[in-house]
Write a protein that holds these residues in place. Structure first.
Motif, PDB file in Angstrom:
ATOM      1  N   UNK A   4       7.047   6.718   1.182  1.00 38.95           N
ATOM      2  CA  UNK A   4       6.243   7.920   0.984  1.00 38.95           C
ATOM      3  C   UNK A   4       4.782   7.522   0.877  1.00 38.95           C
ATOM      4  N   UNK A   5       4.000   7.908   1.890  1.00 37.32           N
ATOM      5  CA  UNK A   5       2.564   7.608   1.888  1.00 37.32           C
ATOM      6  C   UNK A   5       1.800   8.767   1.266  1.00 37.32           C
ATOM      7  N   UNK A   6       0.754   8.429   0.526  1.00 41.40           N
ATOM      8  CA  UNK A   6      -0.072   9.454  -0.100  1.00 41.40           C
ATOM      9  C   UNK A   6      -1.471   8.899  -0.326  1.00 41.40           C
ATOM     10  N   UNK A   7      -2.372   9.781  -0.725  1.00 44.24           N
ATOM     11  CA  UNK A   7      -3.714   9.357  -1.084  1.00 44.24           C
ATOM     12  C   UNK A   7      -4.791   9.686  -0.075  1.00 44.24           C
ATOM     13  N   UNK A   8      -4.403  10.236   1.058  1.00 47.18           N
ATOM     14  CA  UNK A   8      -5.396  10.591   2.049  1.00 47.18           C
ATOM     15  C   UNK A   8      -6.245  11.761   1.599  1.00 47.18           C
ATOM     16  N   UNK A   9      -7.304  12.018   2.369  1.00 42.74           N
ATOM     17  CA  UNK A   9      -8.183  13.127   2.037  1.00 42.74           C
ATOM     18  C   UNK A   9      -9.432  13.105   2.868  1.00 42.74           C
ATOM     19  N   UNK A  21       1.766   3.621  -0.778  1.00 39.12           N
ATOM     20  CA  UNK A  21       3.038   3.692  -0.048  1.00 39.12           C
ATOM     21  C   UNK A  21       4.130   3.377  -1.061  1.00 39.12           C
ATOM     22  N   UNK A  22       4.831   4.401  -1.485  1.00 43.87           N
ATOM     23  CA  UNK A  22       5.863   4.249  -2.508  1.00 43.87           C
ATOM     24  C   UNK A  22       7.230   4.150  -1.840  1.00 43.87           C
ATOM     25  N   UNK A  23       8.009   3.185  -2.270  1.00 43.49           N
ATOM     26  CA  UNK A  23       9.318   2.944  -1.674  1.00 43.49           C
ATOM     27  C   UNK A  23      10.435   3.282  -2.647  1.00 43.49           C
ATOM     28  N   UNK A  24      11.548   3.696  -2.095  1.00 44.49           N
ATOM     29  CA  UNK A  24      12.733   3.951  -2.905  1.00 44.49           C
ATOM     30  C   UNK A  24      13.971   3.626  -2.091  1.00 44.49           C
ATOM     31  N   UNK A  25      15.038   3.315  -2.783  1.00 42.57           N
ATOM     32  CA  UNK A  25      16.304   3.128  -2.105  1.00 42.57           C
ATOM     33  C   UNK A  25      16.651   1.717  -1.713  1.00 42.57           C
ATOM     34  N   UNK A  26      15.791   0.757  -2.021  1.00 43.19           N
ATOM     35  CA  UNK A  26      16.108  -0.613  -1.655  1.00 43.19           C
ATOM     36  C   UNK A  26      15.296  -1.567  -2.519  1.00 43.19           C
ATOM     37  N   UNK A  93      -0.116   5.551   8.450  1.00 39.67           N
ATOM     38  CA  UNK A  93       1.320   5.403   8.214  1.00 39.67           C
ATOM     39  C   UNK A  93       1.594   4.061   7.542  1.00 39.67           C
ATOM     40  N   UNK A  94       2.584   4.025   6.666  1.00 36.80           N
ATOM     41  CA  UNK A  94       3.042   2.741   6.158  1.00 36.80           C
ATOM     42  C   UNK A  94       4.382   2.392   6.801  1.00 36.80           C
ATOM     43  N   UNK A  95       4.583   1.099   6.932  1.00 36.43           N
ATOM     44  CA  UNK A  95       5.776   0.565   7.575  1.00 36.43           C
ATOM     45  C   UNK A  95       6.368  -0.533   6.712  1.00 36.43           C
ATOM     46  N   UNK A  96       7.669  -0.511   6.570  1.00 32.27           N
ATOM     47  CA  UNK A  96       8.349  -1.574   5.847  1.00 32.27           C
ATOM     48  C   UNK A  96       9.317  -2.292   6.768  1.00 32.27           C
ATOM     49  N   UNK A  97       9.278  -3.617   6.737  1.00 28.17           N
ATOM     50  CA  UNK A  97      10.170  -4.422   7.574  1.00 28.17           C
ATOM     51  C   UNK A  97      10.922  -5.397   6.681  1.00 28.17           C
ATOM     52  N   UNK A  98      12.247  -5.295   6.686  1.00 28.31           N
ATOM     53  CA  UNK A  98      13.064  -6.158   5.849  1.00 28.31           C
ATOM     54  C   UNK A  98      12.948  -7.599   6.329  1.00 28.31           C
TER      55      UNK A  98
END
Length: 116
Positions: A4-9, A21-26, A93-98
């Motif tokens: 979840x990306x946030x903070x733009x304006x 960029x907040x992550x959840x689920x892993x 956009x934020x991207x996460x790569x395991x």
């Protein structure tokens, strides 16, 4: 993982914003995380990335102005953007790569608009 990306304006040139960029689920610490940006009709471009062990890399266009960091305890990666220019206007956009499976995940974008 869900991102979840946030903070733009909207900010004036020379100003600052901090994206999150907040992550959840892993297990977030097992992900390399990057920020990318895109303007209408153009490809998505790399901005900055931070590895699972904290190494960072930046696009030449933002090096020295942007700082990427992570707080694994909060499952969050930050992009501090200083000395913003109108050319920084984009959807970020934020991207996460395991690090093991190499599977990619994208968050939704957050709009950054820099006025001159």
């Amino acid at each position: 993982v869900q991102l979840q990306a946030s903070g733009g304006g909207l900010v004036q040139a020379g100003g600052s914003l901090r994206l999150s960029c907040a992550a959840s689920g892993s297990i977030f610490s097992l992900y390399n995380v990057g920020w990318y940006r895109q303007t209408p009709g153009k490809q998505r471009d790399f901005v900055a990335a931070i590895t699972s062990d904290g190494s960072t890399i930046y696009a030449d266009s933002v090096n020295g102005r942007f700082t990427i960091s992570r707080d694994n305890a909060k499952n969050t990666v930050y992009l501090q953007m200083n000395s913003l220019k109108p050319d920084d206007t984009a959807l970020y956009y934020c991207n996460g790569k395991h690090v093991i499976t190499k599977k990619n995940y994208w968050g939704q974008g957050t709009q950054v608009t820099v006025s001159s």
